[in-house]
Design an enzyme around this catalytic site. Structure first.
Site, short mmCIF file in Angstrom:
data_model
loop_
_atom_site.label_atom_id
_atom_site.label_comp_id
_atom_site.label_asym_id
_atom_site.label_seq_id
_atom_site.Cartn_x
_atom_site.Cartn_y
_atom_site.Cartn_z
CG ASP A 18 -2.06 0.93 1.17
OD1 ASP A 18 -2.07 1.78 0.28
OD2 ASP A 18 -2.97 0.81 2.01
CG ASP A 19 0.06 4.94 -0.07
OD1 ASP A 19 -0.74 4.65 -0.97
OD2 ASP A 19 -0.18 5.82 0.79
CB CYS A 36 -5.81 3.26 -1.88
SG CYS A 36 -4.26 3.76 -1.08
CG ASP A 50 -2.14 0.81 -3.32
OD1 ASP A 50 -0.96 1.17 -3.14
OD2 ASP A 50 -3.05 1.10 -2.52
#
Length: 546
Positions: free
Chosen positions: A56-57, A90, A324
């Site tokens: 994530d990120d 996201c 993502d």
């Protein structure tokens, strides 16, 4: 409920799901469309397992902090050197991964409001046809462990499990982003996790994926395991053993960091003040915590590969690792966040190992997140229910050094502003914590040291300020060697990434009319494309006059 009770409950539910899944023969999803071309091309007819790991990120250069991921996946498979994200946020990115479509076709454009988030996906029946439903109907046992879509499960019951998933574990309330003090919906059961060592989120999701693989090994069905960790997303909480890792680590001071001359940039960049000492220290603190939080992911992936090996499944399993969206950390005066079309945000890692893939290989063919669902479908002999915009990456897995002659020449970039839903509870604690970009303190020029306190994990984050971004809506193209963006304000950006990889010199004001027109016309052909039309427009030869 204590850890022992949780684990016993989980095992009982998991056994039941595997047994019931074996009795299913539903084919109501994915009855039409494409996506199966090249199926089993690398596996000799035996359907492979698929382990998909999504961070994530995570930035492309964050791979430097993950030696086991690099050695066990990258060095044993193929690295995609030019893999990009359609929308650097996201929920839109994750929806595109599930559907194989650009965001303008999924309808999930932002993280919330009336044009994004889980609520929009659910109301628009996006979940009725995904890679999960396609693989499930093709005979796969499917499982998701970790983050789903922003705002989930707002507007539905906390026990709701989306279609296509045989095994489900995703946060229904609490602060999963902080890795502690959250509740998981485990196949309809609400299971609380606290603040103990055994409650650390990344480790919990990895353990659940391991249990899933164990059960799958005992069955005759192939599996699709989707491990979606929250690291290294803000607040980037490390596992206990990693709290002191990387002492003194600071964010990269690349040429774009705190860019001095932004006179050629869009107005939203020109309006940013230079980043002061306090904010730079905050960026460094976040960067260090991000690296620390990825250590548990690195260990977890290694453990899963060891589990596959001991279960004699590794030789017939594709392991896919990516993020993502990316993340900027001071580049172009932007403190920390995403949503831009700059390389820090759109350019992501993609590593794949599996049957028939040459170890240590690379491909420079343009690929993106809309390609993942078609690829998984092709590998599993499944059919996506809607005509995807993306294309299967199987030809590149077979032959990384040579892309098909009709491969894409451009990849579409998009960004929208979140529409206000008129409410203040769009998903509550399941919305993202704010990035530094959303801080009210944007004029920092102080030399005062920032607080080193990690943001609380016991207080759920308030409604995200991501909707208030000052980045105008835009569409753009990532082309081999170039990035081109058109903003709703009428501003444009064009960068020669071969000679200017840090995107310091915007060429939109000096490029020839012919070059700008060629890029504009190609972008126009993709703004509202769908399915075959997207792939045709991407693949057409692109002549960029001097």
């Amino acid at each position: 409920m204590g850890p022992g009770t949780r684990n016993r409950a989980w095992r009982v539910v998991l056994v039941a799901v595997v047994v019931l899944a074996g009795c299913s023969s539903s084919s109501k999803h994915g009855a039409s469309g494409s996506g199966a071309s090249g199926a089993n091309g690398l596996t000799g007819g035996k359907r492979p397992n698929i382990l998909f790991v999504l961070t994530d990120d995570m930035r492309l250069d964050d791979l430097q902090f993950m030696p086991q991921v690099r050695s066990l996946i990258g060095d044993q498979g193929v690295s995609f050197d030019d893999y990009f994200d359609n929308v650097t946020l996201c929920c839109p990115a994750r929806t595109s991964i599930l559907r194989g479509q650009y965001s303008h076709n999924t309808g999930v454009l932002t993280n919330g409001g009336t044009n994004g988030g889980f609520e929009t996906a659910h109301a628009g029946n996006v979940e009725q046809s995904t890679i999960a439903t396609a693989l499930h109907d093709a005979g796969y046992t499917t499982g998701l462990f970790g983050k789903y879509l922003n705002g989930y499960p707002n507007s539905v019951s906390p026990s709701y499990v989306p279609p296509g998933w045989d095994q489900w574990s995703s946060s229904s309330k609490g602060n999963a982003y902080g890795e502690y003090d959250y509740t998981l919906n485990q196949n309809g059961n609400q299971v609380d996790y606290g603040h103990g060592p055994d409650d650390y989120g990344t480790n919990v999701y990895v353990k659940q994926a391991e249990d899933f693989i164990n059960r799958a090994a005992a069955s005759s069905r192939p599996f699709f395991a989707y491990l979606a960790v929250y690291a290294p997303h803000q607040p980037a909480t490390p596992a206990p053993q990693d709290l002191n890792a990387f002492p003194g680590l600071t964010a990269p001071r690349d040429p774009a960091f705190n860019e001095t001359d932004v006179s050629d940039k869009p107005q939203y960049i020109q309006s940013q003040p230079l980043i002061g000492a306090k904010r730079q220290a905050q960026i460094d603190d976040l960067y260090r915590r991000r690296a620390q939080s990825l250590q548990a992911v690195d260990r977890g992936v290694a453990g899963l590969l060891a589990q596959l090996q001991s279960s004699h499944l590794l030789d017939n399993t594709y392991v896919v690792f990516t993020s993502d969206n990316g993340f900027h950390l001071g580049q172009h005066r932007l403190p920390a966040g995403k949503q831009t079309a700059y390389e820090t945000d759109i350019h992501l890692p993609l590593l794949v190992r599996g049957p028939g893939i040459a170890a240590g290989s690379h491909t420079s063919a343009l690929a993106g997140n809309v390609d993942l669902a078609p690829t998984f479908a092709a590998l599993g002999g499944a059919t996506l229910g809607d005509n995807p915009d993306g294309r299967s990456l199987v030809p590149l897995l077979n032959n990384p050094g040579s892309a098909p002659t009709d491969w894409r020449q451009v990849y579409l970039l998009e960004h929208w502003i979140e529409n206000d839903s008129g409410t203040t509870a769009s998903g509550g604690a399941q919305l993202e914590p704010d990035d530094l970009d959303q801080s009210d303190d944007v004029t920092d020029s102080s030399s005062a040291a920032p607080s080193s306190t990690v943001p609380s994990t016991t207080t759920p984050p308030r409604r995200s300020k991501a909707a208030g971004t000052n980045i105008p809506e835009y569409q753009g193209l990532r082309v081999a060697g170039f990035a081109y963006v058109e903003y709703a304000t009428g501003e444009r950006e064009l960068y020669d990434l071969t000679n200017d990889p840090n995107e310091l010199q915007n060429l939109a004001g000096t490029a020839s009319a012919g070059r700008l027109d060629a890029l504009h016309q190609r972008l126009d052909s993709l703004r509202k494309c769908a399915g075959d039309a997207c792939r045709s427009a991407e693949s057409a030869p692109l002549d960029l006059p001097n």
